[in-house]
Scaffold this motif. Structure first.
Motif, PDB file in Angstrom:
ATOM      1  N   GLY A   2      -7.422 -13.401  -5.452  1.00 60.55           N
ATOM      2  CA  GLY A   2      -6.817 -12.581  -6.476  1.00 60.55           C
ATOM      3  C   GLY A   2      -7.794 -11.793  -7.305  1.00 60.55           C
ATOM      4  O   GLY A   2      -8.949 -11.543  -6.919  1.00 60.55           O
ATOM      5  N   LYS A   3      -7.316 -11.412  -8.503  1.00 57.86           N
ATOM      6  CA  LYS A   3      -8.089 -10.550  -9.380  1.00 57.86           C
ATOM      7  C   LYS A   3      -9.302 -11.271  -9.936  1.00 57.86           C
ATOM      8  O   LYS A   3      -9.326 -12.492 -10.069  1.00 57.86           O
ATOM      9  CB  LYS A   3      -7.207 -10.063 -10.533  1.00 57.86           C
ATOM     10  CG  LYS A   3      -6.060  -9.156 -10.099  1.00 57.86           C
ATOM     11  CD  LYS A   3      -5.303  -8.633 -11.312  1.00 57.86           C
ATOM     12  CE  LYS A   3      -4.183  -7.681 -10.904  1.00 57.86           C
ATOM     13  NZ  LYS A   3      -3.479  -7.133 -12.081  1.00 57.86           N
ATOM     14  N   GLY A  51      -3.428 -13.919 -10.398  1.00 61.21           N
ATOM     15  CA  GLY A  51      -4.051 -13.132 -11.441  1.00 61.21           C
ATOM     16  C   GLY A  51      -5.453 -13.635 -11.729  1.00 61.21           C
ATOM     17  O   GLY A  51      -5.974 -14.540 -11.067  1.00 61.21           O
ATOM     18  N   TRP A  96       4.499  -7.988 -12.652  1.00 60.67           N
ATOM     19  CA  TRP A  96       3.561  -8.046 -11.541  1.00 60.67           C
ATOM     20  C   TRP A  96       4.270  -8.609 -10.320  1.00 60.67           C
ATOM     21  O   TRP A  96       4.972  -9.622 -10.395  1.00 60.67           O
ATOM     22  CB  TRP A  96       2.375  -8.938 -11.887  1.00 60.67           C
ATOM     23  CG  TRP A  96       1.443  -8.315 -12.899  1.00 60.67           C
ATOM     24  CD1 TRP A  96       1.567  -7.107 -13.491  1.00 60.67           C
ATOM     25  CD2 TRP A  96       0.253  -8.900 -13.437  1.00 60.67           C
ATOM     26  NE1 TRP A  96       0.541  -6.885 -14.365  1.00 60.67           N
ATOM     27  CE2 TRP A  96      -0.282  -7.960 -14.354  1.00 60.67           C
ATOM     28  CE3 TRP A  96      -0.411 -10.102 -13.248  1.00 60.67           C
ATOM     29  CZ2 TRP A  96      -1.458  -8.212 -15.067  1.00 60.67           C
ATOM     30  CZ3 TRP A  96      -1.571 -10.359 -13.944  1.00 60.67           C
ATOM     31  CH2 TRP A  96      -2.100  -9.416 -14.852  1.00 60.67           C
ATOM     32  N   GLU A 155      -0.962 -12.050 -17.376  1.00 61.74           N
ATOM     33  CA  GLU A 155       0.291 -12.031 -16.631  1.00 61.74           C
ATOM     34  C   GLU A 155       1.237 -11.067 -17.326  1.00 61.74           C
ATOM     35  O   GLU A 155       1.192 -10.900 -18.548  1.00 61.74           O
ATOM     36  CB  GLU A 155       0.919 -13.428 -16.569  1.00 61.74           C
ATOM     37  CG  GLU A 155       2.190 -13.468 -15.712  1.00 61.74           C
ATOM     38  CD  GLU A 155       2.911 -14.799 -15.817  1.00 61.74           C
ATOM     39  OE1 GLU A 155       3.497 -15.230 -14.819  1.00 61.74           O
ATOM     40  OE2 GLU A 155       2.889 -15.399 -16.904  1.00 61.74           O
ATOM     41  N   TYR A 195      -0.854 -16.159 -13.970  1.00 60.92           N
ATOM     42  CA  TYR A 195      -0.024 -15.622 -12.892  1.00 60.92           C
ATOM     43  C   TYR A 195      -0.490 -16.233 -11.577  1.00 60.92           C
ATOM     44  O   TYR A 195      -1.624 -16.036 -11.140  1.00 60.92           O
ATOM     45  CB  TYR A 195      -0.143 -14.100 -12.852  1.00 60.92           C
ATOM     46  CG  TYR A 195       0.658 -13.455 -11.740  1.00 60.92           C
ATOM     47  CD1 TYR A 195       2.042 -13.339 -11.839  1.00 60.92           C
ATOM     48  CD2 TYR A 195       0.033 -12.982 -10.600  1.00 60.92           C
ATOM     49  CE1 TYR A 195       2.785 -12.765 -10.817  1.00 60.92           C
ATOM     50  CE2 TYR A 195       0.766 -12.393  -9.577  1.00 60.92           C
ATOM     51  CZ  TYR A 195       2.141 -12.291  -9.679  1.00 60.92           C
ATOM     52  OH  TYR A 195       2.870 -11.737  -8.669  1.00 60.92           O
ATOM     53  N   PRO A 237      -5.602 -19.094 -13.522  1.00 53.00           N
ATOM     54  CA  PRO A 237      -4.802 -17.922 -13.897  1.00 53.00           C
ATOM     55  C   PRO A 237      -3.397 -18.310 -14.311  1.00 53.00           C
ATOM     56  O   PRO A 237      -2.815 -19.274 -13.794  1.00 53.00           O
ATOM     57  CB  PRO A 237      -4.805 -17.081 -12.615  1.00 53.00           C
ATOM     58  CG  PRO A 237      -5.079 -18.036 -11.517  1.00 53.00           C
ATOM     59  CD  PRO A 237      -5.982 -19.075 -12.093  1.00 53.00           C
TER      60      PRO A 237
END
Length: 1469
Positions: free
Chosen positions: A935-936, A851, A845, A755, A875, A873
């Motif tokens: 997300g990622k 995240g 971000w 994050e 984030y 995550p």
């Protein structure tokens, strides 16, 4: 020494009530010899007697502490023994001076008044006294409007000025009593005398001002003005910003790296103090030279001193000095409380520099050989009106003998007289002190005692006032303003006649074998008057309440009870009282057993020493298990072979790692550790292995490779010393040798960003591939800024180690680039740092999706499955995370081979992946999703093979013979450092009340203490320091239910029963209770219980137990009313038990008793002629009633007599006897046959009687049966045509006059009339419908009543033709026709019927035929005409038309009257 009196109750040379010095002893002797106790010596008593005066009773009482400074009684050498702080001593001196001046002024004033008094002055005094009384009365009546906390009418205003200008801050404050106002700069009180000409403070008419003369840059600050009186305290703030000609200050805080005059300061600390050793009572100075470059005139850095991370303030014990280039801290009188890690922190506008070193304080020599060292860290807890709890820490040195306990002494502030609070020593390191005077302040000290003597006293506690906590909170007594030496106690006006209600929330807050402490809340209903309390106790199990404080009620809602019998259980309750009376008692507490509730901690675990420097060793140990309220640890060291142990620390440390200094170089030492809490000191741990004291050097040279087999950096073993949670390098050495790996861990790797916000970034990294010789205890993160690709200087991100593999680095700059490195630490030290991470940009971000998840772990790898864990995550994105997706691919497959494991998002942070190919290596990654999307992707895991390692075992569930449910796991490839780590749902088990973990050797198990629904989940066990040995077990709801059933069966084994306890009747009415067990051994036994009383074999009860069949029985000859109750068979066969009960009470018992008596009578009845079946009746199909009974045991001489209504029936053809059955036939029964029938069998063996009641309901039931037979014999309802109309009828086999029938038309009873009638002809029942019409079409029924459901016979006239197709005269014929002679008569009527009816005309009931005179026609089968061409008198008469077909006959009548007009009067013919 006498054995009857404990030595600590006698006077000793080393201690009595004036142990400090001979001078003090002398003064105490004078004090004890005086007739009246006072706070100090005789001089003090005389002085106090001078100032004593009687005050009138007012609402507000000022308790002035009029005391003499301790230095007035003690020689200068005893300066630090008084235990008073600088503020207290100044207050005492000011108070003494004030009282002396007041005495002098008062005596002078009295003399002047005696000389100059006059009548005028006397009148003036009287007037003033009257005015004063009125004012006092006004105060009483308007207390709320006068007394109030300070309020700022006008608050100070912030200012911005140029250098060299003056600024004035002013405010207006209201309040009563008049508030005391103090000005502060950056929370430091301003003293105009300390800076002459700089500050000017004025207070006039509630207007207060602060004037700052010739402002410079240092005057830029936040200023606070504090107003305080007895009702409270209030503050207001204002800022002063001073501008210079070089730059403009936008606020009172300088922002950014640019310091004064645009220069960046560089700070260096040199000439440092090292690890220091001192002894109690000595003076120690710590100093460092501080070089600040460039050196600026008048620039003062901020210099702060810390002990164990706690900021130190100037006091009597600590003096601080800054000379411009050297910072000095002087400890004026060392005590063990002064031991710790001292840190110097020098802060400039460009940052700060710190330096730390440890200070050890040894105990002073005991005044008596073998006596223990003094306790330390005396503190006051839970202070109230007349009660204070004093707590302390036990000393490390016991003098060679175990400490028997502690004495607590108190001293009223302002005096030097110490009073011992307890007569016998207390072992618990807390003690409630009672009997204090409300409103007075006290200090305390503690002394330890063993069998050799009493220790020196501890350092005195901070002063504490005995007052209600609410009053203390209202006054807000703090260090913001010096204490005035007075406590204002407000007494409220009492409310007459209100007895206080009972206290609430009474509970035992502390219980030891010496005392029990109670606490409660004051009553809600108590009026305005203050309340006091009486405490009562009662031995548990009794109801005899005894008042504890019989003499004086307590004021505080706390009370300590002493002199309770250890091991006994007591209950307690409290009553409130005031001048109106004593209230009701509170609800009593639960039973409390007197004894120590807090256990002494267990001994610490394994102790590991590690070389550090030439004179120090790092000692680490495992914490005590399940230690409650742990205070810390004491470490001792001993030279190998000497058997002499010396303390390494005299102040407990609350960590499990400590550096022992002051050791002899080259010697070998062993160490041991003890744990401390309030209950006492634990046993020593096992001695550590011997370690030689010399500087630690590296013993390994090599390189550490990453997961890609690339060389990271040469491995250098760095030995680190822990200070304030961080580290500093002590030795660094690289060896060309290659022995075993170093004990410190390898560097972490794989640093990623989880994050990023404007000024902080969250990092994550992977665990080192080699953790060293012990478990990793934490990580340290460093960061550096990268400017134009050039890295800067490394900075510490965290001072204390973090245990997680993720950390937020704060205080970064937005849009700047940074690199990071991480070090791992274990008990052996801090490892080398990782390679610098990639360069990351610190920018916030703003993406909507989450995240990446992090910290992916693989568990429970098997041939076809494994478990993947991860952390969510950091984030979250725009919305919270609501699920996860797991991807998988073969390790050597291309990126395109990634595929999803789950199609539906997972809610949990773990999953079991199945259907893997044995031996194949896989990698995994995880993605999180929220409402915005997926997300990622997380970092990819290391390749892991789907392979069950040899020796892998699974968790096994077991239920032992006691019914205890446990999960068991065994690991065969453990190392000495391996540990079993259990978790639930792959999270640490925090609720230890539900689970108990037991580990022995290579086996570990988790025991469920109270199995329930809360325990449902996935349980896993991981073995550390192995190749991933782990397993899991899923406890589902169904599995838990199954295990609970097994547990219950094991815990309470039962003897299975084939049948439960039952009762049956035997011959002669005997009663048999019996049950049958499936299987019992020869050792089995049975208890027969009736109404909780065991019964045995005897005249009344007969028992039998057949162990082969398991049949258990008990018989009784008969039942009496006393036998009503519960019968129980209790079975026992070894551990197994069972019982079965049968309740025989109320109607159930009465029915059984009645049946038993009946059976008994039946037995004797059947010994002679008797009825097998009693008299009954039946109805034959011919409706003949037969009375019959079945008899037995008959012989020729047996007679059978029939009676009706007690009259014998003569024997005739109606009586019969065949095959043991007696019969009496009644044909055509009627009401006269109703009565009571009786049959008597009689011979020489006895007689038997059977009676049948055929009256009332009995006769009705019989007749209903007769009616039922009649109804069932009825024929279907039929229809026939008659001359009058239609008849419906049915036949029965026999008709009885009592038979009730009902005719229905369309489900409604028919109302009979002349047209519709019913009747009976023989056995025919009929319904006659005369002249039916279309309205009569429908469904008809006849209903027979039989007392039950009845019987219906129905018929439907619709579509039958009887009504519409019968011959009918539809109309057209008049009733009378009057016609003149000679006229023609023509009548026509309509005829209907199918088939076409036959038409016949009649005249005067005789048939006529058609001729020329009378023409008769029937045309088209519908129209019939009657024509007379010329009527004459002979045609007069009655005419009829008769129509007939097969469905019926109908006629129409009319009369013809012929008259001759010529006849007089028109007479008719």
């Amino acid at each position: 020494m006498s054995g009857s009196i404990p030595f600590y109750q006698k006077h000793h040379l080393h201690y009595d009530r004036g142990y400090r010095s001979k001078e003090t002893q002398s003064k105490v002797s004078q004090y004890q010899a005086s007739s009246r106790y006072s706070a100090s010596g005789s001089a003090s008593a005389n002085w106090k007697s001078k100032i004593a005066f009687q005050q009138p009773k007012v609402l507000t009482t000022c308790l002035a502490f009029t005391s003499i400074p301790g230095s007035a009684l003690l020689p200068p050498s005893q300066e630090f023994a008084t235990g008073l702080s600088d503020t207290e001593e100044a207050r005492v001196r000011d108070t003494a001076a004030y009282m002396a001046r007041r005495d002098l002024f008062t005596s002078g004033l009295e003399m002047e008044r005696s000389e100059l008094i006059s009548r005028k002055e006397t009148m003036r005094e009287s007037a003033e006294r009257i005015t004063l009384n009125k004012r006092e009365h006004f105060k009483r009546m308007n207390e709320d409007s006068l007394m109030h906390a300070p309020e700022f009418v006008i608050k100070p205003r912030s200012h911005t000025v140029w250098e060299k200008q003056c600024v004035r801050l002013h405010c207006t404050v209201s309040g009563w009593p008049d508030p005391r106002v103090v000005w502060y700069k950056n929370n430091v009180a301003l003293d105009p005398l300390a800076n002459p000409g700089k500050y000017k403070i004025e207070s006039r008419y509630s207007v207060h001002s602060l004037e700052i003369n010739k402002c410079d840059f240092d005057d830029t600050a936040q200023y606070r003005v504090s107003a305080m009186n007895s009702q409270g305290e209030l503050s207001a703030f204002a800022s002063v910003v001073v501008k210079t000609s070089d730059f403009v200050v936008t606020s009172f805080c300088i922002v950014g790296p640019v310091s004064e005059y645009g220069i960046t300061f560089q700070t260096h600390i040199v000439d440092k103090f090292g690890v220091s050793f001192g002894r109690e009572g000595e003076t120690m100075s710590l100093g460092c030279t501080v070089i600040i470059y460039p050196a600026l005139h008048r620039y003062q850095p901020e210099v702060e001193w810390y002990r164990d991370d706690v900021l130190l303030s100037p006091s009597k014990w600590t003096h601080m000095h800054w000379s411009g280039d050297r910072a000095t801290l002087t400890l004026t009188h060392l005590n063990k409380e002064d031991e710790g890690l001292y840190t110097l922190r020098v802060t400039t506008k460009s940052g700060y520099e710190t330096y730390s070193a440890y200070v050890f304080v040894r105990d002073a020599d005991a005044e008596v050989e073998g006596a223990p060292a003094a306790p330390l860290d005396v503190r006051c807890l839970d202070a109230n009106k007349d009660y204070i709890i004093v707590a302390w820490k036990q000393p490390a040195v016991d003098g060679g003998n175990s400490i028997l306990g502690y004495f607590v002494d108190r001293c009223e502030v302002g005096t030097t007289h110490w009073i011992q609070c307890n007569d016998t020593p207390v072992k618990f390191a807390r003690f409630p002190v009672t009997g204090l005077v409300e409103g007075r302040s006290y200090i305390f000290r503690v002394r330890a005692v063993n069998k050799s003597g009493i220790s020196r006293p501890s350092r005195v506690s901070e002063p504490v006032a005995a007052m209600d906590p609410a009053d203390r909170a209202r006054m807000r007594g703090s260090t913001s303003a010096p204490w005035t030496g007075q406590i204002i106690v407000t007494e409220e006006e009492p409310a007459e006649g209100i007895v206080p209600s009972k206290p609430c929330d009474l509970q035992v807050t502390e219980a030891t074998k010496n005392y029990v402490v109670l606490s409660w809340k004051p009553p809600g209903e108590k009026g305005l008057e203050g309340v006091m309390y009486y405490v009562e106790k009662c031995v548990s199990g009794t109801d005899s309440w005894q008042r504890v404080n019989t003499e004086i009620p307590v004021k505080s809602p706390r009370f300590a009870l002493f002199d309770l019998a250890e091991g006994k259980a007591y209950r307690f309750r409290v009553r409130c009282c005031n001048s109106a009376g004593v209230g009701e008692p509170s609800d009593p507490t639960e039973a409390t057993t007197v004894g120590d509730k807090l256990d002494i901690p267990s001994a610490p675990g394994k102790v590991i020493p590690t070389r550090n420097t030439d004179t120090s060793v790092v000692v680490s140990w495992e914490a005590s298990c399940n230690a409650k309220e742990l205070v810390g640890y004491y470490i001792e060291g001993s030279i190998v072979g000497s058997n002499v142990w010396e303390p390494c620390n005299n102040k407990p440390v609350n960590v499990t790692r400590f550096i022992c200094h002051g050791l002899i170089t080259g010697e070998k030492y062993v160490f041991r550790v003890r744990a401390v809490n309030a209950a006492g000191i634990s046993q020593f741990s096992q001695e550590s292995e011997a370690v030689e004291v010399k500087a630690a050097i590296g013993e390994y040279s090599g390189s550490i490779t990453s997961k890609y087999n690339k060389v990271i950096l040469p491995l250098i073993w760095v030995s680190a010393i822990q200070f304030s949670g961080r580290y500093k390098v002590a030795q660094c050495h690289t060896s060309p040798l290659s022995p075993p790996p170093p004990p410190s861990p390898a560097p972490p790797y794989g640093i990623t960003i989880l994050e990023c916000v404007r000024d902080s970034m969250v990092l994550a990294w992977k665990q080192p591939t080699f953790i060293g010789g012990a478990d990793i205890t934490g990580y340290f993160v460093d960061y550096r800024e990268v400017i134009d690709g050039v890295p800067g200087k490394w900075h510490e991100a965290n001072i204390k180690a973090v245990s997680e593999r993720a950390y937020r680095v704060s205080d970064l700059k937005e849009n700047k680039k940074y690199q990071f490195q991480v070090r791992a630490a274990n008990m052996a030290g801090v490892g080398i740092p990782s390679l610098p991470s990639n360069t990351f940009l610190c920018e916030e971000w703003t993406i909507a999706v989450p995240g990446p998840p992090h910290d992916l772990q693989i568990r429970e790898a098997r041939n076809d499955s494994l478990v993947l864990l991860w952390k969510p995550p950091v984030y979250q994105g725009r919305d919270p995370v609501n699920g996860f997706y797991v991807d998988i691919k073969e390790a050597d497959a291309p990126e395109e081979a990634w595929r999803g494991v789950n199609t539906k998002a997972l809610e949990k942070t773990y999953t079991k992946i199945k259907d893997l190919k044995e031996g194949e290596k896989y990698v995994f990654r995880v993605r999180a999703q929220n409402k915005a999307g997926v997300g990622k992707v997380s970092d990819v895991t290391e390749p892991v093979p789907a392979l069950t390692k040899p020796g892998t075992k699974e968790i096994v569930v077991d239920v032992d013979d006691d019914g205890v449910i446990s999960l068991n796991f065994e690991c065969g490839n453990m190392t000495p450092d391996s540990k079993f780590v259990w978790s639930k749902n792959y999270e640490d088990i925090t609720d230890t009340s539900r689970l108990t973990t037991e580990t022995k050797g290579t086996k570990s198990k988790v025991v469920f203490n109270r199995p329930g629904e809360e325990d449902i989940g996935v349980y896993s066990c991981l073995v550390t320091h192995t190749d991933g040995a782990s397993s899991s077990y899923t406890l589902s709801e169904e599995e838990l239910k199954r295990l609970l059933e097994i547990s219950h069966d094991h815990k309470f084994p039962i003897i299975p029963l084939k049948s439960d306890l039952a009762v049956e009747l035997l011959e002669k009415g005997r009663v048999r209770f019996w049950l049958q067990a499936e299987k019992m051994s020869n050792n089995g036994k049975v208890d027969y219980v009736f109404n909780d009383n065991v019964v045995s074999q005897g005249e009344k009860y007969k028992m039998n137990f057949d162990k082969n069949t398991g049949v258990i029985e008990m018989t009784m000859e008969s039942l009496t009313p006393a036998d009503e109750g519960t019968y129980t068979f209790q079975l026992q066969d070894g551990k197994a038990t069972n019982q079965s009960s049968l309740v025989l009470i109320g109607d159930v018992f009465k029915q059984l008793q009645k049946e038993s008596e009946f059976q008994r009578k039946e037995y004797f009845r059947k010994q002679g002629p008797h009825f097998i079946e009693y008299l009954s009746w039946e109805v034959t199909p011919e409706c003949c009633v037969v009375l019959k009974c079945k008899v037995g045991n008959m012989k020729k001489e047996t007679s059978a007599l029939w009676h009706k209504d007690r009259h014998q029936i003569k024997v005739d053809e109606h009586l019969g006897f065949a095959e043991g059955v007696l019969k009496l036939e009644i044909a055509q029964i009627s009401k006269k046959d109703a009565g009571v029938y009786e049959v008597i069998l009689k011979d020489d063996r006895g007689q038997d009687t059977s009676t049948l009641n055929l009256t009332d309901q009995g006769f009705k039931d019989l007749m209903n049966e007769v009616f039922s037979v009649i109804a069932n014999s009825s024929t279907p309802l039929k229809i026939t045509s008659t001359d009058e109309g239609i008849r419906l009828y049915t036949f029965v086999s026999y008709y009885n006059d009592l038979l009730q029938v009902t005719w229905h038309y369309k489900d409604s009873a028919i109302a009979f009339s002349d047209r519709i009638k019913s009747g009976v002809v023989g056995e025919q029942l009929w319904l006659q419908i005369t002249e039916p019409t279309e309205k009569d079409m429908g469904k008809y029924a006849i209903e027979f009543y039989d007392g039950k459901g009845g019987l219906r016979r129905t018929v439907d006239l619709s579509g039958q033709g009887e009504c519409l197709n019968r011959a009918r005269v539809a109309g057209g014929l008049p009733d009378v026709v009057t016609i003149q002679e000679g006229k023609a008569l023509n009548l026509t009527c309509n005829i209907s019927g199918n088939p076409v009816p036959e038409v016949t005309w009649l005249k005067n009931d005789r048939e006529i035929t058609s001729d020329e005179h009378c023409i008769l026609k029937f045309e088209s089968g519908k129209f019939a005409s009657f024509t007379i061409t010329g009527v004459n008198t002979s045609d007069s008469g009655k005419y009829s038309i008769l129509v007939k077909n097969k469905y019926g006959t109908e006629s129409g009548d009319f009369t013809v009257s012929v008259f001759i007009p010529e006849e007089a009067g028109g007479k008719k013919k």
